[in-house]
Scaffold this motif. Sequence first.
Motif, PDB file in Angstrom:
ATOM      1  N   PHE A  47      28.263  41.877  41.535  1.00 15.47           N
ATOM      2  CA  PHE A  47      28.391  40.942  42.650  1.00 15.47           C
ATOM      3  C   PHE A  47      29.540  41.329  43.575  1.00 15.47           C
ATOM      4  O   PHE A  47      30.628  41.705  43.115  1.00 15.47           O
ATOM      5  CB  PHE A  47      28.639  39.537  42.086  1.00 15.47           C
ATOM      6  N   ALA A  48      29.294  41.220  44.875  1.00 19.93           N
ATOM      7  CA  ALA A  48      30.346  41.489  45.865  1.00 19.93           C
ATOM      8  C   ALA A  48      30.350  40.399  46.918  1.00 19.93           C
ATOM      9  O   ALA A  48      29.333  39.770  47.208  1.00 19.93           O
ATOM     10  CB  ALA A  48      30.111  42.846  46.538  1.00 19.93           C
ATOM     11  N   THR A  49      31.512  40.198  47.502  1.00 24.22           N
ATOM     12  CA  THR A  49      31.641  39.336  48.669  1.00 24.22           C
ATOM     13  C   THR A  49      32.881  39.790  49.433  1.00 24.22           C
ATOM     14  O   THR A  49      33.513  40.778  49.070  1.00 24.22           O
ATOM     15  CB  THR A  49      31.692  37.846  48.280  1.00 24.22           C
ATOM     16  N   GLY A  50      33.213  39.076  50.509  1.00 19.74           N
ATOM     17  CA  GLY A  50      34.284  39.531  51.384  1.00 19.74           C
ATOM     18  C   GLY A  50      35.654  38.998  51.037  1.00 19.74           C
ATOM     19  O   GLY A  50      35.803  38.023  50.294  1.00 19.74           O
ATOM     20  N   THR A  51      36.653  39.630  51.610  1.00 17.80           N
ATOM     21  CA  THR A  51      38.042  39.247  51.386  1.00 17.80           C
ATOM     22  C   THR A  51      38.269  37.793  51.781  1.00 17.80           C
ATOM     23  O   THR A  51      38.079  37.413  52.927  1.00 17.80           O
ATOM     24  CB  THR A  51      38.985  40.128  52.219  1.00 17.80           C
ATOM     25  N   GLY A  52      38.667  36.968  50.812  1.00 18.20           N
ATOM     26  CA  GLY A  52      38.981  35.582  51.078  1.00 18.20           C
ATOM     27  C   GLY A  52      37.791  34.685  51.338  1.00 18.20           C
ATOM     28  O   GLY A  52      37.955  33.526  51.688  1.00 18.20           O
ATOM     29  N   TYR A  53      36.575  35.185  51.175  1.00 20.64           N
ATOM     30  CA  TYR A  53      35.389  34.381  51.473  1.00 20.64           C
ATOM     31  C   TYR A  53      35.299  33.173  50.534  1.00 20.64           C
ATOM     32  O   TYR A  53      35.670  33.229  49.355  1.00 20.64           O
ATOM     33  CB  TYR A  53      34.119  35.212  51.292  1.00 20.64           C
ATOM     34  N   ALA A  54      34.736  32.092  51.039  1.00 19.38           N
ATOM     35  CA  ALA A  54      34.467  30.916  50.216  1.00 19.38           C
ATOM     36  C   ALA A  54      33.553  31.259  49.052  1.00 19.38           C
ATOM     37  O   ALA A  54      33.606  30.646  47.983  1.00 19.38           O
ATOM     38  CB  ALA A  54      33.819  29.825  51.073  1.00 19.38           C
ATOM     39  N   GLU A  55      32.732  32.290  49.252  1.00 16.90           N
ATOM     40  CA  GLU A  55      31.763  32.681  48.227  1.00 16.90           C
ATOM     41  C   GLU A  55      32.420  33.143  46.936  1.00 16.90           C
ATOM     42  O   GLU A  55      31.792  33.117  45.865  1.00 16.90           O
ATOM     43  CB  GLU A  55      30.839  33.772  48.790  1.00 16.90           C
ATOM     44  N   ILE A  56      33.683  33.560  47.006  1.00 18.93           N
ATOM     45  CA  ILE A  56      34.414  33.912  45.781  1.00 18.93           C
ATOM     46  C   ILE A  56      34.470  32.710  44.854  1.00 18.93           C
ATOM     47  O   ILE A  56      34.121  32.780  43.666  1.00 18.93           O
ATOM     48  CB  ILE A  56      35.836  34.401  46.107  1.00 18.93           C
ATOM     49  N   GLN A  57      34.889  31.587  45.406  1.00 15.67           N
ATOM     50  CA  GLN A  57      35.035  30.376  44.594  1.00 15.67           C
ATOM     51  C   GLN A  57      33.692  29.848  44.121  1.00 15.67           C
ATOM     52  O   GLN A  57      33.577  29.331  43.002  1.00 15.67           O
ATOM     53  CB  GLN A  57      35.774  29.303  45.388  1.00 15.67           C
ATOM     54  N   TYR A  58      32.663  29.987  44.964  1.00 12.45           N
ATOM     55  CA  TYR A  58      31.342  29.510  44.554  1.00 12.45           C
ATOM     56  C   TYR A  58      30.829  30.307  43.353  1.00 12.45           C
ATOM     57  O   TYR A  58      30.235  29.748  42.428  1.00 12.45           O
ATOM     58  CB  TYR A  58      30.355  29.629  45.711  1.00 12.45           C
ATOM     59  N   ALA A  59      31.058  31.617  43.368  1.00 14.36           N
ATOM     60  CA  ALA A  59      30.631  32.450  42.247  1.00 14.36           C
ATOM     61  C   ALA A  59      31.418  32.116  40.985  1.00 14.36           C
ATOM     62  O   ALA A  59      30.855  32.036  39.886  1.00 14.36           O
ATOM     63  CB  ALA A  59      30.789  33.924  42.606  1.00 14.36           C
ATOM     64  N   VAL A  60      32.723  31.938  41.146  1.00 15.31           N
ATOM     65  CA  VAL A  60      33.575  31.597  39.996  1.00 15.31           C
ATOM     66  C   VAL A  60      33.161  30.255  39.410  1.00 15.31           C
ATOM     67  O   VAL A  60      33.091  30.084  38.191  1.00 15.31           O
ATOM     68  CB  VAL A  60      35.058  31.585  40.419  1.00 15.31           C
TER      69      VAL A  60
END
Length: 308
Positions: free
Chosen positions: A176-189
């Motif tokens: 899985f990848a997403t962008g620097t600081g993206y909200a999607e980081i927290q959604y994945a976590v």
Amino acid sequence: MAPPQGNNDAQDAGIRRPSRRSLLTSASALGAVGALGAAGCSRVATASATEGGDLLDRLKAQGVVRLGIAGEIPFGYIDRNGELTGEAPELAKVIFKRLGVDRVQPVPTEFGSLIPGLNSQQFDVVSAGMYINPERCEQVIFSDPDYRMLDAFIVRKGNPKDLHDYRDVVGKKAKFATGTGYAEIQYAVEAGYKESDILIVPDQVAGLNAVEAGRVDVFAGTALTVREVVKKSGRTESTKPFAPLVKGKPHVDGGGFAFRPTETKLRDAFNSELAKMKASGELFRILKPFGFTKAEMTDMTAKELCRG
């Protein structure tokens, strides 16, 4: 922009695309903006201690408002002709004109510098389609959102791992990848993905490249930016938009304009004009050329989004 531009146009403009939807702060650089970039070096006058702020009066007197932008298509960027455009700047041009401020001046910066730059007087308003969330609401005040946004994935053609939401990513142990600081980081976590296993890339173009090269199975971003970036890719596709789960409930993000906390008079005047444009359908007519659909129009308020 009009009409929405794809991957190559952004590269021609010297723009790296981050996510203005980032939960924390995101990296975005505006490459060849020439003299426009110099605008970020000077500072606006110190904010008044007047209750509600006097920035609107000062902007009327100056005849110009400085807009903090982060070089992200389609939200706010400099196009191939060196002109300021994007859904947020185009909306700002109309609203500030009606508030008695004739000109807008872009101040390009990195996405992560937008809120610090606003609060340190480097520009007057953040005009970058920034997601409204509780963390940011502790630092700035927001207009009501001018759009809402769901998430989507970039996957290889045919979606071989059948990935449609963050639970699928976790359950199928996808890279899985997403962008620097993206909200999607927290959604994945929140869905159970280990944060240290997430590949963080600068923006959705880098995410597209990572999927095409097989470095990851999926890149997560906003539905609008994802569907735009895959248009010129023969090896990838975007999934259907979906609402990520936050505390077990579907969550929809909304983006708006940010103002310094003291400037409630300006924010309220801005909101008043925005409400009229929503009611008349003018807002959608401005946003439509940038890839927005009626499904992304919203009556949500900043107050709702600030509660999380």
